[in-house]
Design an enzyme around this catalytic site. Structure first.
Site, PDB file in Angstrom:
ATOM      1  N   HIS A  48       0.823  -1.209   0.000  1.00 36.85           N
ATOM      2  CA  HIS A  48       0.000   0.000   0.000  1.00 36.85           C
ATOM      3  C   HIS A  48       0.862   1.266   0.000  1.00 36.85           C
ATOM      4  CE1 HIS A  48      -3.673  -2.364   1.679  1.00 36.85           C
ATOM      5  NE2 HIS A  48      -3.640  -2.353   0.367  1.00 36.85           N
ATOM      6  N   HIS A  81      -0.456  -8.762   1.183  1.00 37.15           N
ATOM      7  CA  HIS A  81      -1.479  -8.753   2.249  1.00 37.15           C
ATOM      8  C   HIS A  81      -2.187 -10.081   2.402  1.00 37.15           C
ATOM      9  CE1 HIS A  81      -1.153  -4.848   0.159  1.00 37.15           C
ATOM     10  NE2 HIS A  81      -0.956  -4.428   1.391  1.00 37.15           N
ATOM     11  N   GLU A 133      -5.945  -7.480   3.903  1.00 40.07           N
ATOM     12  CA  GLU A 133      -5.460  -8.600   4.731  1.00 40.07           C
ATOM     13  C   GLU A 133      -6.623  -9.292   5.442  1.00 40.07           C
ATOM     14  OE1 GLU A 133      -2.182  -7.814   7.496  1.00 40.07           O
ATOM     15  OE2 GLU A 133      -2.912  -9.470   8.728  1.00 40.07           O
ATOM     16  N   THR A 172      -2.185  -8.039  11.077  1.00 32.86           N
ATOM     17  CA  THR A 172      -0.798  -7.811  11.504  1.00 32.86           C
ATOM     18  C   THR A 172      -0.447  -6.345  11.723  1.00 32.86           C
ATOM     19  OG1 THR A 172      -0.149  -7.681   9.185  1.00 32.86           O
ATOM     20  CG2 THR A 172       0.099  -9.827  10.271  1.00 32.86           C
ATOM     21  N   SER A 274       5.567   0.182   4.278  1.00 32.57           N
ATOM     22  CA  SER A 274       5.538   0.058   2.811  1.00 32.57           C
ATOM     23  C   SER A 274       6.126   1.289   2.120  1.00 32.57           C
ATOM     24  CB  SER A 274       4.092  -0.153   2.360  1.00 32.57           C
ATOM     25  OG  SER A 274       3.261   0.826   2.951  1.00 32.57           O
TER      26      SER A 274
HETATM   27  S1  SF4 Z   1       6.280  -7.908   8.026  1.00 39.42           S
HETATM   28 FE1  SF4 Z   1       4.346  -7.193   8.903  1.00 39.42          FE
HETATM   29  S2  SF4 Z   1       3.851  -5.263   7.884  1.00 39.42           S
HETATM   30 FE2  SF4 Z   1       5.427  -6.287   6.697  1.00 39.42          FE
HETATM   31  S3  SF4 Z   1       4.267  -7.366   5.122  1.00 39.42           S
HETATM   32 FE3  SF4 Z   1       4.651  -8.812   6.797  1.00 39.42          FE
HETATM   33  S4  SF4 Z   1       2.866  -8.667   8.098  1.00 39.42           S
HETATM   34 FE4  SF4 Z   1       2.812  -6.874   6.734  1.00 39.42          FE
END
Ligand code: SF4
Length: 313
Positions: A48, A81, A133, A172, A274
């Protein structure tokens, strides 16, 4: 408007920018472009961030929300995601080649969701409705056992059967503090509820929220680099704001308003998981140019050695 130049210090959060999941997902698209050429189809924004998406679009990547938009026999990348299992089935039926860029930390939650449903456990999924997600993870839960919770009100209205097993999972990229409050409330309502000791919030989200709390404790203004669609970036701005610090989020440096710094002495800077480092660098350059004599404080990135394996391409 005349700005009172009082800014003396800029503090960059100790952890900011790309997490390992985002870095891997971007590398997957880079490698797939090299191997398959253009057009290359990606279901949903790979991560994103507006700059990342626009840069890939210029290289011939086509982002789609529906698999129907992908021509048969093409290659399609599934975003970091996570994607619901039905989409994998539909892609295979269409003869599409799938490259899966789902973050391994999201895949882990998918596996837990499947385990819950196989055991008939009612699953309370904590997250933001409509976020990619959450949509993906929801697909791994038996729909008769699925309960989505976004806030305390949702918990008040939850209708899980207290005489049957209940578990919870989380997105997450949530606020660590808010989620902890929601879990406490869930445990009050359903004392036997099963779940991870804290939440499924990933290391990157947790580290970035801890780092922003640290700088927000002594800065009088915070600027977060992140796109409006980025859940973890928005949580960073909210975290600082809840500490009573004026906090702003910018997608690129063009959105910076110098009036935010009027009369401020210490500015904290961070970015979501991101966000390319170049956006933070542009911001620091602009601030340095605009506020003569300002000092910039940065620390070493403690996450620099964290890397996730790439899928087969
Ligand atoms: S490390 Fe965390 S923020 Fe990064 S892609 Fe994986 S779940 Fe998403």
């Amino acid at each position: 408007m005349t700005i009172e130049n009082t800014l003396k210090e800029i503090h960059v959060a100790a952890t900011h920018g790309f997490c390992a999941g985002v870095a891997s997902a971007i590398e997957v698209v880079d490698r797939a472009l090299e191997k398959y050429g253009r057009p290359l189809f990606v279901r949903h924004e790979i991560v994103h961030n507006t700059m990342v998406i626009e840069s890939f679009e210029k290289q011939g990547v086509v982002f789609v929300e529906e698999l129907a938009e992908v021509p048969s026999d093409s290659t399609v990348i599934f975003s970091a995601h996570g994607t619901a299992p039905g989409e994998y089935t539909r892609a295979k039926e269409r003869g599409l080649t799938i490259i899966d860029a789902t973050c391994p930390l999201v895949s882990k939650i998918h596996r837990e969701a499947v385990r819950f449903s196989e055991r008939g456990i009612q699953t309370v999924l904590i997250g933001h409705r409509g976020h990619q997600e959450l949509i993906g993870t929801s697909g791994y839960v038996d729909q008769d056992l699925l309960f989505i919770v976004e806030n305390e009100d949702d918990i008040d209205h939850l209708t899980c059967d207290p005489n049957s097993p209940i578990g919870f999972l989380t997105q997450t990229t949530l606020s660590v503090d808010e989620t902890s409050d929601l879990i406490s409330k869930l445990r009050e309502k359903y004392p036997d509820i099963k779940g991870p000791p804290k939440a499924d919030i990933c290391y990157a989200t947790t580290n970035r929220q801890n780092a922003i709390k640290e700088i927000a404790s002594f800065c009088d203004v915070i600027i977060v680099c992140g796109s409006p669609t980025s859940s973890n970036s928005n949580r960073l701005r909210e975290t600082a704001s809840l500490m009573g610090v004026d906090s702003y989020i910018i997608d690129t440096v063009d959105e910076l308003q110098l009036s935010w710094l009027d009369g401020k002495t210490k500015c904290g800077v961070t970015s979501g998981a991101s966000v390319p480092q170049s956006i933070v660098d542009d911001l620091l350059t602009r601030l340095k140019k605009s506020f003569s004599g300002v000092s910039i404080f940065e620390s070493e990135n403690i996450e620099k050695d964290i890397k996730f394996p790439l899928p087969n391409i």
